[in-house]
Design an enzyme around this catalytic site. Structure first.
Site, mmCIF file in Angstrom:
data_model
loop_
_atom_site.group_PDB
_atom_site.id
_atom_site.type_symbol
_atom_site.label_atom_id
_atom_site.label_comp_id
_atom_site.label_asym_id
_atom_site.label_seq_id
_atom_site.Cartn_x
_atom_site.Cartn_y
_atom_site.Cartn_z
ATOM 1 N N LYS A 1 0.391 -1.523 0.085
ATOM 2 C CA LYS A 1 -0.388 0.005 -0.006
ATOM 3 C C LYS A 1 0.645 1.662 -0.133
ATOM 4 O O LYS A 1 0.537 2.151 -0.796
ATOM 5 C CB LYS A 1 -1.023 -0.303 1.484
ATOM 6 C CG LYS A 1 -1.933 -1.487 0.968
ATOM 7 C CD LYS A 1 -4.093 -0.856 1.492
ATOM 8 C CE LYS A 1 -4.737 -1.801 1.412
ATOM 9 N NZ LYS A 1 -4.825 -2.943 1.570
ATOM 10 N N LYS B 1 -4.706 -11.253 -12.887
ATOM 11 C CA LYS B 1 -5.751 -11.924 -11.728
ATOM 12 C C LYS B 1 -7.577 -11.045 -11.366
ATOM 13 O O LYS B 1 -6.716 -9.483 -11.780
ATOM 14 C CB LYS B 1 -5.093 -11.719 -10.477
ATOM 15 C CG LYS B 1 -5.773 -12.416 -9.497
ATOM 16 C CD LYS B 1 -4.677 -12.249 -7.908
ATOM 17 C CE LYS B 1 -5.882 -12.954 -6.582
ATOM 18 N NZ LYS B 1 -4.932 -13.119 -5.960
ATOM 19 N N LYS C 1 -10.778 -6.455 -7.705
ATOM 20 C CA LYS C 1 -11.366 -5.367 -7.307
ATOM 21 C C LYS C 1 -10.402 -4.137 -7.849
ATOM 22 O O LYS C 1 -10.710 -3.091 -8.146
ATOM 23 C CB LYS C 1 -11.702 -4.808 -5.210
ATOM 24 C CG LYS C 1 -12.830 -5.477 -5.236
ATOM 25 C CD LYS C 1 -13.279 -4.917 -3.302
ATOM 26 C CE LYS C 1 -12.698 -5.726 -3.004
ATOM 27 N NZ LYS C 1 -12.378 -7.309 -2.109
HETATM 28 P P1 ADP Z 1 -9.726 -8.613 -3.870
HETATM 29 O O1 ADP Z 1 -8.450 -8.648 -4.775
HETATM 30 O O2 ADP Z 1 -11.145 -8.419 -5.582
HETATM 31 O O3 ADP Z 1 -9.142 -7.330 -3.168
HETATM 32 P P2 ADP Z 1 -9.532 -10.535 -1.469
HETATM 33 O O4 ADP Z 1 -8.306 -10.010 -1.012
HETATM 34 O O5 ADP Z 1 -11.131 -9.261 -0.559
HETATM 35 O O6 ADP Z 1 -10.152 -9.902 -3.164
HETATM 36 O O7 ADP Z 1 -10.104 -11.626 -1.721
HETATM 37 C C1 ADP Z 1 -11.257 -12.008 -0.478
HETATM 38 C C2 ADP Z 1 -10.199 -13.343 -0.918
HETATM 39 O O8 ADP Z 1 -10.807 -13.909 -2.182
HETATM 40 C C3 ADP Z 1 -8.394 -13.846 -0.674
HETATM 41 O O9 ADP Z 1 -7.796 -13.768 -0.138
HETATM 42 C C4 ADP Z 1 -8.485 -14.798 -1.943
HETATM 43 O O10 ADP Z 1 -8.557 -16.216 -1.760
HETATM 44 C C5 ADP Z 1 -9.829 -14.744 -3.163
HETATM 45 N N1 ADP Z 1 -9.646 -13.812 -4.557
HETATM 46 C C6 ADP Z 1 -9.644 -12.961 -4.765
HETATM 47 N N2 ADP Z 1 -9.530 -12.747 -5.846
HETATM 48 C C7 ADP Z 1 -8.977 -13.912 -6.423
HETATM 49 C C8 ADP Z 1 -8.623 -14.407 -7.621
HETATM 50 N N3 ADP Z 1 -8.698 -13.954 -8.836
HETATM 51 N N4 ADP Z 1 -8.959 -16.258 -7.702
HETATM 52 C C9 ADP Z 1 -8.360 -16.739 -6.793
HETATM 53 N N5 ADP Z 1 -9.152 -16.378 -5.628
HETATM 54 C C10 ADP Z 1 -9.201 -15.385 -5.651
#
Ligand code: ADP
Ligand code: TRP
Length: 336
Positions: free
Chosen positions: A116, A195, A198
């Site tokens: 961050k 990947k 959000k």
């Molecule tokens: P974002 O990257 O959208 O902010 P988060 O970090 O809040 O998502 O994701 C929460 C959990 O969802 C992660 O710890 C992971 O296990 C799963 N996750 C998020 N994005 C993916 C992805 N593209 N592929 C597989 N698992 C994912």
């Protein structure tokens, strides 16, 4: 699927935005499967989300939507405890106690924090202290296993360090947890092929309407191979996503059509769109029912909060006694 039985499982979900299919295949689906044979505690991490969200309506709305989505996707409140983090305010008390034994250097080494900073985000203290609150979340329920994506592994290791330090000072008070790293069988790609996340703006939401889903799927980035020409099935975001929803035979059929040519990316996207839409159809119905009955959702969260708080209170009793924290009153259960 994960072979885990008879454990106290805990995980938190940040309500920082709308849940997407990466979250579903990477985390939610496994969380829900674990409820069958384990004692699962899942909570919406609204205090954590406050490190980034400062709009009250957004925080409230996101918090309830995550709970609604989990229930719609199969979380069974008879089997698992679903609650909102702030319904157990003792967690912030434990976070404070842990912060008094957590070296600054440990927090300074946190990857999530350093990432961050590198992005130029001006950090608040909450963001810096984020792993301490997360440790409190885990330790306050005597959790054995914490199912998380590998991005959160370091936070669970920091939790262990804090618990060990606390125990070495005050005796065997806290249960040392293990991370259960969710297998990345499916690193779900987003519509740009990176990947899905959000923060990259490349997501496909689980519960958007058909029109939105169509426009997201149709926006999947492809190369410009003409319709007639054969296409590479091994480097296709469309096929990688299709694999999550279709049977092995259906995937093979699509691969053959890619190789044969005369089959455009637009055709493949339409097939993918129908698969995604149909896959979530029963969950969407369930979600509509729940959304029309928010009293029920609040009741589930109330009961979850009660169970979680009862369990947290037991740990806090031990913690306060061990650390010599004096209390003259207790409001146990008075809030019900
Ligand atoms: P974002 O990257 O959208 O902010 P988060 O970090 O809040 O998502 O994701 C929460 C959990 O969802 C992660 O710890 C992971 O296990 C799963 N996750 C998020 N994005 C993916 C992805 N593209 N592929 C597989 N698992 C994912
Ligand atoms: N930090 C986790 C994430 O961003 C969310 C979270 C907060 C959590 N507290 C937790 C996860 C406790 C597991 C256990 O995904």
């Amino acid at each position: 699927m994960l072979e885990v039985h008879g454990k106290r499982i805990l995980s938190g979900i940040q309500p920082s935005g709308v849940l997407h299919i990466g979250n579903y295949f990477g985390a939610i689906r496994q969380h829900i499967a674990l409820q069958e044979d384990n004692q699962c505690y899942y909570f919406v991490a609204n205090y954590h989300a406050m490190t980034t969200i400062h709009d009250k309506d957004e925080l409230t709305q996101n918090t309830l939507m995550v709970a609604l989505d989990y229930l719609a996707l199969g979380l069974n409140p008879q089997k698992a405890v679903l609650f909102v983090q702030s319904d157990v305010p003792e967690v912030t008390e434990l976070a404070w106690m842990l912060s008094t034994i957590t070296p600054m250097g440990l927090l300074e080494r946190a990857h999530a924090y350093k990432d961050k900073l590198a992005k130029g985000i001006s950090p608040n203290h909450g963001l810096f202290a984020y792993p301490v609150l997360m440790a409190a979340d885990i330790l306050i329920y005597d959790s054995h296993l914490v199912p998380v994506g590998k991005d959160q592994k370091q936070h669970v290791e920091m939790t262990r360090d804090m618990a060990e330090k606390f125990n070495s000072l005050y005796g065997e008070v806290l249960t040392i947890p293990d991370a259960l790293i969710l297998p990345e069988v499916a690193v779900v790609p987003g519509i740009d092929g990176q990947k899905m996340s959000k923060s990259y703006g490349n997501t496909i939401e689980i519960f958007c309407d058909y029109k939105t889903l169509k426009s997201r799927v149709m926006s999947i980035v492809t190369d410009s191979t003409p319709l007639e020409a054969p296409k590479d099935p091994d480097n296709s975001t469309i096929i990688d996503l299709y694999k999550l929803f279709a049977s092995a035979e259906e995937v093979e059929a699509m691969r053959q059509k890619f190789l044969a040519g005369g089959y455009g990316y637009g055709h493949a996207k339409k097939e993918l769109l129908e698969k995604i839409w149909n896959y979530f159809e029963p969950y969407r119905k369930k979600r509509e029912e729940l959304a029309a009955n928010m009293d029920y959702v609040h009741q589930v969260l109330r009961e979850g909060a009660f169970k979680a708080r009862e369990s947290a209170e037991q740990v806090m009793d031990r913690v306060r006694k061990a650390a010599g924290v004096v209390r003259h009153i207790s409001f146990d259960k008075a809030f019900m």
